[in-house]
Design a protein around this motif. Structure first.
Motif, PDB file in Angstrom:
ATOM      1  N   LYS A   5      10.999  47.929  35.436  1.00  0.00           N
ATOM      2  CA  LYS A   5      10.961  48.843  36.581  1.00  0.00           C
ATOM      3  C   LYS A   5      12.369  49.314  36.955  1.00  0.00           C
ATOM      4  O   LYS A   5      12.582  50.497  37.239  1.00  0.00           O
ATOM      5  CB  LYS A   5      10.291  48.165  37.772  1.00  0.00           C
ATOM      6  CG  LYS A   5      10.091  49.075  38.946  1.00  0.00           C
ATOM      7  CD  LYS A   5       9.300  48.397  40.045  1.00  0.00           C
ATOM      8  CE  LYS A   5       9.070  49.371  41.200  1.00  0.00           C
ATOM      9  NZ  LYS A   5       8.249  48.768  42.238  1.00  0.00           N
ATOM     10  N   ALA A   8      13.504  51.824  34.365  1.00  0.00           N
ATOM     11  CA  ALA A   8      12.818  53.101  34.574  1.00  0.00           C
ATOM     12  C   ALA A   8      13.440  53.856  35.731  1.00  0.00           C
ATOM     13  O   ALA A   8      13.649  55.081  35.642  1.00  0.00           O
ATOM     14  CB  ALA A   8      11.330  52.856  34.826  1.00  0.00           C
ATOM     15  N   THR A   9      13.764  53.160  36.796  1.00  0.00           N
ATOM     16  CA  THR A   9      14.387  53.798  37.957  1.00  0.00           C
ATOM     17  C   THR A   9      15.767  54.339  37.609  1.00  0.00           C
ATOM     18  O   THR A   9      16.099  55.474  37.955  1.00  0.00           O
ATOM     19  CB  THR A   9      14.498  52.790  39.124  1.00  0.00           C
ATOM     20  OG1 THR A   9      13.185  52.339  39.458  1.00  0.00           O
ATOM     21  CG2 THR A   9      15.135  53.416  40.334  1.00  0.00           C
ATOM     22  N   SER A  14       9.308  57.123  33.412  1.00  0.00           N
ATOM     23  CA  SER A  14       8.156  56.288  33.780  1.00  0.00           C
ATOM     24  C   SER A  14       8.256  54.903  33.145  1.00  0.00           C
ATOM     25  O   SER A  14       8.987  54.695  32.165  1.00  0.00           O
ATOM     26  CB  SER A  14       6.857  56.958  33.327  1.00  0.00           C
ATOM     27  OG  SER A  14       6.774  56.945  31.915  1.00  0.00           O
TER      28      SER A  14
END
Length: 67
Positions: A5, A8-9, A14
């Motif tokens: 996550k 991805a950020t 995504s």
């Protein structure tokens, strides 16, 4: 170590795209049971490789448009 996550950020993509890069072998990771972690060094290498790959694809696209 970064989570999927967090990667991805940082990359503004995504979660699925990160998992796809891992599955394709483009982004190296460490697995701890069910957890996946990516080191900052691995992320930096991926970003450098991806940027150069994108540049090559972009140049090729421009060349093909002129043919």
């Amino acid at each position: 170590m970064l989570t999927v996550k967090e990667v991805a950020t940082k990359l503004k993509i995504s979660l699925g795209a990160v998992y796809k890069a891992i599955s394709a072998g483009d982004l190296e990771c460490h697995r701890f049971g069910k957890s996946i972690r990516i080191s900052q060094q691995q992320l930096d290498e991926y970003m450098n490789t991806s940027a150069s790959k994108f540049d090559r694809q972009e140049r090729m696209s421009r060349v093909l448009k002129h043919l």
